[in-house]
Design a protein around this motif. Structure first.
Motif, PDB file in Angstrom:
ATOM      1  N   GLU A  46       0.834  -1.210   0.000  1.00  0.00           N
ATOM      2  CA  GLU A  46       0.000   0.000   0.000  1.00  0.00           C
ATOM      3  C   GLU A  46       0.869   1.260   0.000  1.00  0.00           C
ATOM      4  OE1 GLU A  46      -3.372   2.057   2.858  1.00  0.00           O
ATOM      5  OE2 GLU A  46      -3.045  -0.099   2.975  1.00  0.00           O
ATOM      6  N   ASP A  47       1.925   1.275   0.828  1.00  0.00           N
ATOM      7  CA  ASP A  47       2.837   2.419   0.870  1.00  0.00           C
ATOM      8  C   ASP A  47       3.481   2.655  -0.487  1.00  0.00           C
ATOM      9  OD1 ASP A  47       2.378   2.642   3.631  1.00  0.00           O
ATOM     10  OD2 ASP A  47       4.176   1.474   4.136  1.00  0.00           O
ATOM     11  N   LEU A  48       3.962   1.561  -1.101  1.00  0.00           N
ATOM     12  CA  LEU A  48       4.630   1.673  -2.394  1.00  0.00           C
ATOM     13  C   LEU A  48       3.678   2.186  -3.457  1.00  0.00           C
ATOM     14  CD1 LEU A  48       7.116   1.241  -4.194  1.00  0.00           C
ATOM     15  CD2 LEU A  48       6.315  -1.096  -4.562  1.00  0.00           C
ATOM     16  N   ARG A  49       2.460   1.658  -3.497  1.00  0.00           N
ATOM     17  CA  ARG A  49       1.487   2.113  -4.493  1.00  0.00           C
ATOM     18  C   ARG A  49       1.222   3.608  -4.348  1.00  0.00           C
ATOM     19  NH1 ARG A  49      -2.482  -3.031  -4.148  1.00  0.00           N
ATOM     20  NH2 ARG A  49      -1.546  -4.179  -5.855  1.00  0.00           N
ATOM     21  N   LYS A  50       1.031   4.049  -3.117  1.00  0.00           N
ATOM     22  CA  LYS A  50       0.751   5.470  -2.881  1.00  0.00           C
ATOM     23  C   LYS A  50       1.916   6.337  -3.350  1.00  0.00           C
ATOM     24  CE  LYS A  50      -2.329   4.916   1.065  1.00  0.00           C
ATOM     25  NZ  LYS A  50      -2.431   5.036   2.523  1.00  0.00           N
ATOM     26  N   GLU A  51       3.136   5.946  -2.954  1.00  0.00           N
ATOM     27  CA  GLU A  51       4.310   6.739  -3.303  1.00  0.00           C
ATOM     28  C   GLU A  51       4.511   6.811  -4.816  1.00  0.00           C
ATOM     29  OE1 GLU A  51       9.112   6.624  -2.657  1.00  0.00           O
ATOM     30  OE2 GLU A  51       7.851   5.918  -1.014  1.00  0.00           O
ATOM     31  N   LEU A  52       4.446   5.670  -5.484  1.00  0.00           N
ATOM     32  CA  LEU A  52       4.663   5.652  -6.933  1.00  0.00           C
ATOM     33  C   LEU A  52       3.533   6.344  -7.673  1.00  0.00           C
ATOM     34  CD1 LEU A  52       6.030   2.030  -7.418  1.00  0.00           C
ATOM     35  CD2 LEU A  52       7.324   4.161  -7.439  1.00  0.00           C
ATOM     36  N   TRP A  53       2.302   6.117  -7.249  1.00  0.00           N
ATOM     37  CA  TRP A  53       1.154   6.708  -7.930  1.00  0.00           C
ATOM     38  C   TRP A  53       1.176   8.234  -7.814  1.00  0.00           C
ATOM     39  CZ3 TRP A  53      -1.585   5.271 -11.709  1.00  0.00           C
ATOM     40  CH2 TRP A  53      -2.815   5.851 -11.996  1.00  0.00           C
TER      41      TRP A  53
ATOM     42  N   ASP B 189       5.325   3.858 -12.416  1.00  0.00           N
ATOM     43  CA  ASP B 189       4.960   2.472 -12.161  1.00  0.00           C
ATOM     44  C   ASP B 189       6.047   1.855 -11.280  1.00  0.00           C
ATOM     45  OD1 ASP B 189       7.096   1.716 -13.774  1.00  0.00           O
ATOM     46  OD2 ASP B 189       5.844   1.074 -15.442  1.00  0.00           O
ATOM     47  N   SER B 190       5.973   0.539 -11.019  1.00  0.00           N
ATOM     48  CA  SER B 190       6.892  -0.101 -10.090  1.00  0.00           C
ATOM     49  C   SER B 190       8.317  -0.181 -10.613  1.00  0.00           C
ATOM     50  CB  SER B 190       6.395  -1.497  -9.741  1.00  0.00           C
ATOM     51  OG  SER B 190       6.314  -2.285 -10.905  1.00  0.00           O
ATOM     52  N   THR B 191       8.539   0.108 -11.880  1.00  0.00           N
ATOM     53  CA  THR B 191       9.902   0.086 -12.424  1.00  0.00           C
ATOM     54  C   THR B 191      10.467   1.489 -12.546  1.00  0.00           C
ATOM     55  OG1 THR B 191       9.136   0.166 -14.710  1.00  0.00           O
ATOM     56  CG2 THR B 191       9.444  -2.019 -13.747  1.00  0.00           C
ATOM     57  N   GLY B 192       9.691   2.508 -12.145  1.00  0.00           N
ATOM     58  CA  GLY B 192      10.156   3.883 -12.227  1.00  0.00           C
ATOM     59  C   GLY B 192       9.832   4.549 -13.551  1.00  0.00           C
TER      60      GLY B 192
END
Length: 149
Positions: free
Chosen positions: A126-133, A138-141
């Protein structure tokens, strides 16, 4: 658009290999990424990302796993308990592994700063999704809109 308020992240944008613990039930059978808004339309509760399921229903009116008939998008159920479990899964962080941040130093200042702020095991899906979004990544930058072109 790159992440306005209330918008959902694209399906499959977090690679399951980034999870600390392998959890097969969190992987979408259609996009093979960590599920976004786990959704089901069959009695067995087979789940896929909502976006993937809706896209699949446009072609075939059935569960992608068991082929049980699914009338339309209105019959889909969001599986919130699974969504909550997925959101709390811990992420691996190559920038902070071992607490030394050696890969972060090689990757440059943004990664080094990240390594100090998010030590290994402290970031959830959840933290990662929020930060990237929020950053439109996306998850690869990469920018999701550019990858689709």
């Amino acid at each position: 658009s790159s992440g306005g308020a209330g918008a959902s992240p694209p399906a499959g944008w977090i690679d399951p290999e980034l999870l600390e613990v392998k959890f097969q039930d969190c992987i979408c059978a259609l996009c093979c990424g960590v599920m976004v808004e786990p959704t089901s339309g069959c009695p067995e509760l087979h789940s896929c990302c909502r976006g993937c399921y809706v896209k699949e229903l446009r072609e075939r009116k059935q569960c992608p796993t068991c082929r049980h008939p699914v009338a339309d998008e209105k019959k889909l159920l969001r599986i919130r308990p699974l969504e909550g479990m997925i959101g709390q899964l811990r992420m691996k962080c190559k920038h902070a592994e071992g607490g030394k941040g050696s890969e972060a130093a090689a990757a440059g200042p943004p990664a080094a700063k990240h390594a100090k702020l998010a030590p290994a095991g402290s970031m959830t899906v959840e933290d990662l999704r929020k930060e990237l979004w929020q950053r439109g990544l996306d998850s690869t930058g990469n920018m999701p809109e550019l990858a689709a072109r």
